[in-house]
Design an enzyme around this catalytic site. Structure first.
Site, PDB file in Angstrom:
ATOM      1  CG  ASN A  10      -3.813  -2.890   0.131  1.00 23.20           C
ATOM      2  OD1 ASN A  10      -4.993  -3.126  -0.128  1.00 23.20           O
ATOM      3  ND2 ASN A  10      -3.392  -2.587   1.359  1.00 23.20           N
ATOM      4  CE  LYS A  12      -3.678   1.028   1.701  1.00 24.26           C
ATOM      5  NZ  LYS A  12      -3.017   2.020   2.531  1.00 24.26           N
ATOM      6  CG  HIS A  95      -2.583  -2.958   5.697  1.00 25.29           C
ATOM      7  ND1 HIS A  95      -2.985  -1.713   6.150  1.00 25.29           N
ATOM      8  CD2 HIS A  95      -1.847  -2.749   4.585  1.00 25.29           C
ATOM      9  CE1 HIS A  95      -2.500  -0.801   5.319  1.00 25.29           C
ATOM     10  NE2 HIS A  95      -1.815  -1.396   4.366  1.00 25.29           N
ATOM     11  CD  GLU A  97      -4.844   1.266   5.649  1.00 25.47           C
ATOM     12  OE1 GLU A  97      -5.533   0.528   4.927  1.00 25.47           O
ATOM     13  OE2 GLU A  97      -3.948   2.020   5.197  1.00 25.47           O
ATOM     14  CD  GLU A 167       2.258  -1.729   3.754  1.00 24.36           C
ATOM     15  OE1 GLU A 167       2.253  -1.528   2.537  1.00 24.36           O
ATOM     16  OE2 GLU A 167       1.218  -1.774   4.434  1.00 24.36           O
ATOM     17  N   GLY A 173       0.194   6.429   2.926  1.00 23.97           N
ATOM     18  CA  GLY A 173      -0.786   7.402   2.473  1.00 23.97           C
ATOM     19  C   GLY A 173      -0.446   8.839   2.843  1.00 23.97           C
ATOM     20  CB  SER A 213       4.439   7.383   0.313  1.00 22.12           C
ATOM     21  OG  SER A 213       3.383   7.803   1.176  1.00 22.12           O
TER      22      SER A 213
HETATM   23  P1  13P Z   1       0.288   4.015   0.156  1.00 21.14           P
HETATM   24  O1  13P Z   1       1.086   3.486  -1.015  1.00 21.14           O
HETATM   25  O2  13P Z   1      -0.982   4.687  -0.272  1.00 21.14           O
HETATM   26  O3  13P Z   1       1.127   4.808   1.088  1.00 21.14           O
HETATM   27  O4  13P Z   1      -0.207   2.712   0.970  1.00 21.14           O
HETATM   28  C1  13P Z   1       0.712   1.740   1.334  1.00 21.14           C
HETATM   29  C2  13P Z   1      -0.018   0.567   1.863  1.00 21.14           C
HETATM   30  O5  13P Z   1      -0.606   0.626   2.929  1.00 21.14           O
HETATM   31  C3  13P Z   1      -0.038  -0.660   1.058  1.00 21.14           C
HETATM   32  O6  13P Z   1      -0.543  -1.736   1.780  1.00 21.14           O
END
Ligand code: 13P
Length: 250
Positions: A10, A12, A95, A97, A167, A173, A213
């Site tokens: 992803n 982002k 997601h 976010e 997740e 992150g 992560s």
């Molecule tokens: P990270 O791998 O940066 O923690 O992000 C995970 C994520 O949100 C994938 O959709």
């Protein structure tokens, strides 16, 4: 286990077209002999560029969201019809976010899930608890509710096009990965929820990715767990050097 590993990036809100084309090209050449299922999900503006690079390869194209309506007066939104037109195979929905920053609720996410499935997309439905929910002992309650509500009205036939990504929000992150054992416990629980809703056969087939992560040095331990069937990778998917070792974990 009959489920295939599914390793997804992803991206982002990162990268320009030039950067995306370079990364896509590197992934195509380095994943050519990869044994798992692969997906990259770039921003809408990069889809056409990346689509051209990965067409006909073993890497599929994902989008990070879609509108809840098919088309019409929805300024700033992107429709499933437009995503289909660009060769998108999969849509990531729910997601964290989208849920927590952009305030998408389960009803909206469910509407998008059903619309995407109706148009023949694969859906990656993301679920996961906040840190305060984990600390309050509500992990199962939250993950169950997001799964049940996200899939409301989805038939057992359409469930075949659904992947779930667990997740935990506190792991996204932050560099804090769930331990393989903690993640496995949630994955096993979610599979039980699917069994209750759709039966044992559907539950044994559904792919459940872990996200939060994921790095080259923890991917193999996570993937070794019985109910962890792949990864949804954020930060480490932005460079071939960090994504390839995850995608080809041994
Ligand atoms: P990270 O791998 O940066 O923690 O992000 C995970 C994520 O949100 C994938 O959709």
């Amino acid at each position: 286990m009959s489920r295939n590993y599914y390793m997804a990036g992803n991206w982002k809100m990162h990268m320009t077209r030039t950067e995306a084309a370079q990364l896509a090209q590197d992934l195509v050449s380095q994943l050519r002999d990869g044994k798992h299922k692969y997906l990259v999900a770039p921003s809408f503006t990069l889809l056409e560029t990346v689509s051209a690079m990965i067409e006909g390869t073993n890497i599929q194209l994902g989008a990070q969201n879609c509108a809840a309506e098919e088309q019409g007066a929805h300024t700033g939104e992107v429709s499933v019809l437009q995503l289909k037109d660009l060769g998108v195979h999969t849509i990531i929905l729910g997601h964290s976010e989208r849920r927590h920053v952009y305030k998408e609720d389960d009803a909206l996410i469910n509407k998008k899930v059903k619309l995407a499935l109706k148009h023949g997309f694969e859906v990656i439905l993301c679920i996961g608890e906040l840190l305060e929910e984990r600390e309050a002992g509500k992990v199962e309650e939250v993950c169950e509710a997001q799964t049940v509500k996200g899939l409301e009205g989805v038939s057992v036939a359409d469930l075949g096009s659904v992947v779930i990504a667990y997740e935990p929000v506190w792991a996204i992150g932050t560099g804090k990965t769930a331990t393989p054992q903690d993640a496995e416990a949630v994955h096993a629980f979610v599979r039980k929820v699917i069994a209750r809703l759709y039966g044992d056969d559907a539950a044994s087939k559904i792919v459940i990715q872990y996200g939060g992560s994921v790095k080259a040095d923890n991917a193999a331990q996570l993937m070794a767990m019985e109910n962890i069937d792949g990864a949804l990778v954020g930060g480490a998917s932005l460079k071939a050097d960090s994504f390839i070792p995850i995608a080809k974990f041994a």
